[in-house]
Design an enzyme around this catalytic site. Sequence first.
Site, PDB file in Angstrom:
ATOM      1  N   GLN A 163       0.794  -1.230   0.000  1.00 53.88           N
ATOM      2  CA  GLN A 163       0.000   0.000   0.000  1.00 53.88           C
ATOM      3  C   GLN A 163       0.827   1.281   0.000  1.00 53.88           C
ATOM      4  O   GLN A 163       0.451   2.261  -0.635  1.00 53.88           O
ATOM      5  CB  GLN A 163      -0.934  -0.007   1.217  1.00 53.88           C
ATOM      6  CG  GLN A 163      -1.941   1.125   1.234  1.00 53.88           C
ATOM      7  CD  GLN A 163      -3.080   0.834   2.178  1.00 53.88           C
ATOM      8  OE1 GLN A 163      -4.011   0.112   1.841  1.00 53.88           O
ATOM      9  NE2 GLN A 163      -3.010   1.368   3.378  1.00 53.88           N
ATOM     10  N   GLU A 205      -3.044  10.131  -0.253  1.00 47.76           N
ATOM     11  CA  GLU A 205      -2.067  10.645   0.705  1.00 47.76           C
ATOM     12  C   GLU A 205      -0.957  11.454   0.039  1.00 47.76           C
ATOM     13  O   GLU A 205       0.069  11.739   0.651  1.00 47.76           O
ATOM     14  CB  GLU A 205      -1.489   9.488   1.517  1.00 47.76           C
ATOM     15  CG  GLU A 205      -2.567   8.774   2.316  1.00 47.76           C
ATOM     16  CD  GLU A 205      -2.044   7.648   3.175  1.00 47.76           C
ATOM     17  OE1 GLU A 205      -0.825   7.395   3.155  1.00 47.76           O
ATOM     18  OE2 GLU A 205      -2.852   7.028   3.882  1.00 47.76           O
ATOM     19  N   ASP A 312      -0.449  -1.924  12.894  1.00 49.49           N
ATOM     20  CA  ASP A 312      -1.547  -0.974  12.700  1.00 49.49           C
ATOM     21  C   ASP A 312      -2.860  -1.722  12.882  1.00 49.49           C
ATOM     22  O   ASP A 312      -3.461  -1.690  13.949  1.00 49.49           O
ATOM     23  CB  ASP A 312      -1.440  -0.335  11.318  1.00 49.49           C
ATOM     24  CG  ASP A 312      -2.624   0.570  10.985  1.00 49.49           C
ATOM     25  OD1 ASP A 312      -3.389   0.931  11.908  1.00 49.49           O
ATOM     26  OD2 ASP A 312      -2.807   0.923   9.800  1.00 49.49           O
ATOM     27  N   LYS A 337      -3.148   5.817  15.724  1.00 49.58           N
ATOM     28  CA  LYS A 337      -4.184   6.549  14.995  1.00 49.58           C
ATOM     29  C   LYS A 337      -5.293   6.875  15.987  1.00 49.58           C
ATOM     30  O   LYS A 337      -5.969   5.972  16.478  1.00 49.58           O
ATOM     31  CB  LYS A 337      -4.742   5.710  13.843  1.00 49.58           C
ATOM     32  CG  LYS A 337      -3.753   5.463  12.706  1.00 49.58           C
ATOM     33  CD  LYS A 337      -4.357   4.535  11.660  1.00 49.58           C
ATOM     34  CE  LYS A 337      -3.453   4.387  10.449  1.00 49.58           C
ATOM     35  NZ  LYS A 337      -3.971   3.389   9.480  1.00 49.58           N
ATOM     36  N   ARG A 366      -4.722   9.503   8.661  1.00 51.41           N
ATOM     37  CA  ARG A 366      -5.530   8.541   7.912  1.00 51.41           C
ATOM     38  C   ARG A 366      -5.565   9.008   6.456  1.00 51.41           C
ATOM     39  O   ARG A 366      -5.213  10.143   6.145  1.00 51.41           O
ATOM     40  CB  ARG A 366      -6.966   8.457   8.458  1.00 51.41           C
ATOM     41  CG  ARG A 366      -7.104   8.008   9.899  1.00 51.41           C
ATOM     42  CD  ARG A 366      -6.418   6.717  10.254  1.00 51.41           C
ATOM     43  NE  ARG A 366      -6.871   5.535   9.535  1.00 51.41           N
ATOM     44  CZ  ARG A 366      -7.670   4.588  10.038  1.00 51.41           C
ATOM     45  NH1 ARG A 366      -8.138   4.706  11.277  1.00 51.41           N
ATOM     46  NH2 ARG A 366      -7.994   3.511   9.346  1.00 51.41           N
TER      47      ARG A 366
END
Length: 424
Positions: A163, A205, A312, A337, A366
């Site tokens: 990712q 992002e 995560d 997070k 995020r």
Amino acid sequence: MTAIIDIHGREILDSRGNPTVEVDVLLEDGSFGRAAVPSGASTGAHEAVELRDGDKGRYLGKGVTKAVAAVNGDIAEALVGLDAEDQREIDMAMIDLDGTPNKSRLGANAILGVSLAAAKAAADARGLPLYRYVGGVSARTLPVPMMNIINGGEHADNPIDVQEFMIMPVGAGSIAEAVRWGSEIFHTLKKGLSQKGLATAVGDEGGFAPNLASTRDALDFIAASVDQAGFKLGTDVVLALDCAATEFFRNGKYEISGEGLSLSPEQMAEYLAALVKDYPIKSIEDGMSEDDFAGWKALTDLIGGTCQLVGDDLFVTNPARLEQGIKDGLANSLLVKVNQIGTLSETLDAVDMAHRARYSAVMSHRSGETEDATIADLAVATNCGQIKTGSLARSDRLAKYNQLIRIEEELGDMARYPGAAIFG
């Protein structure tokens, strides 16, 4: 004087054009705090619940009017009159009011908005920046950024299954210099992709999502860009990955379909170990699926001594899951997070637990963000030493980098940029 007299929530839009919750908190002395809540694309099954309306006729079901109503109704009624400086009382009152294990009644997006806005209002009342109010006099460590410059997986429409491909400017002397280095590498990469006829549009992002053939192809492109920008890979700049492996774990196999691979957990661990051997990869996030504990154990045993392994989806910033992972020897780092757990108090508890177990911690954004830069302050407040907040594009990402530059300037000679020391 720091009693809460008004709480007001509203529906705003995040960086993907989807609704999110923003909350204002007003205190008796006129002090004020505002916070906007982020939202993820690849979400862990064990995260606190983000309350969405589900009305397909409005924002395609993604509206947050129910969460906003919870802020302006039940939550405001319960919290007005409480002291904003008692963060834990505020957070526990909302947890008790919600009454579910995953904050599904009121919504973690409603609860978190109030939690962060209350902290900001209390900081305002004290005349302190948020990082100093939360972290005290010891808050002075600026985080080394993990800059996501190539996207794959759920963050892109390309064949790459990993990712995020990130650079970490560990050789820089300050956060301002680290941001400059990142920007120069980002623009060098853009030029290189363009020259090869590859796409230079940016993803959620701020990273590029070119149609590259494989994980190694992406790493080679980044390595060349680091060199062309005038930096030394492995010394000035190291690499980091977010595999988000939960997204391609099916029926006990890791389906790296872009490369035609179907790997067992043991083979996946070997796949990642080979990458660490061939490239200066110092951090891998979610290298195994969230509930593949045997896979996590195999990966940790194999490369945990030489590579930061960040949980995560594995931990979802949840102290209970983190505690179990520590006992079982899974991973060696916590991704933080705030919206995964839903309150500031629980977030700080998770970071504290990680540090006591000698796990590192990485403050994180995020994929759906806003102009709110709270996580920059929290990274400094917790002295966690690392932050993930995207690439060197999109104002929702740059808001965090710019806030870190301001904090560093404000700290002056007290500021510390740890560089490669974050890896021990």
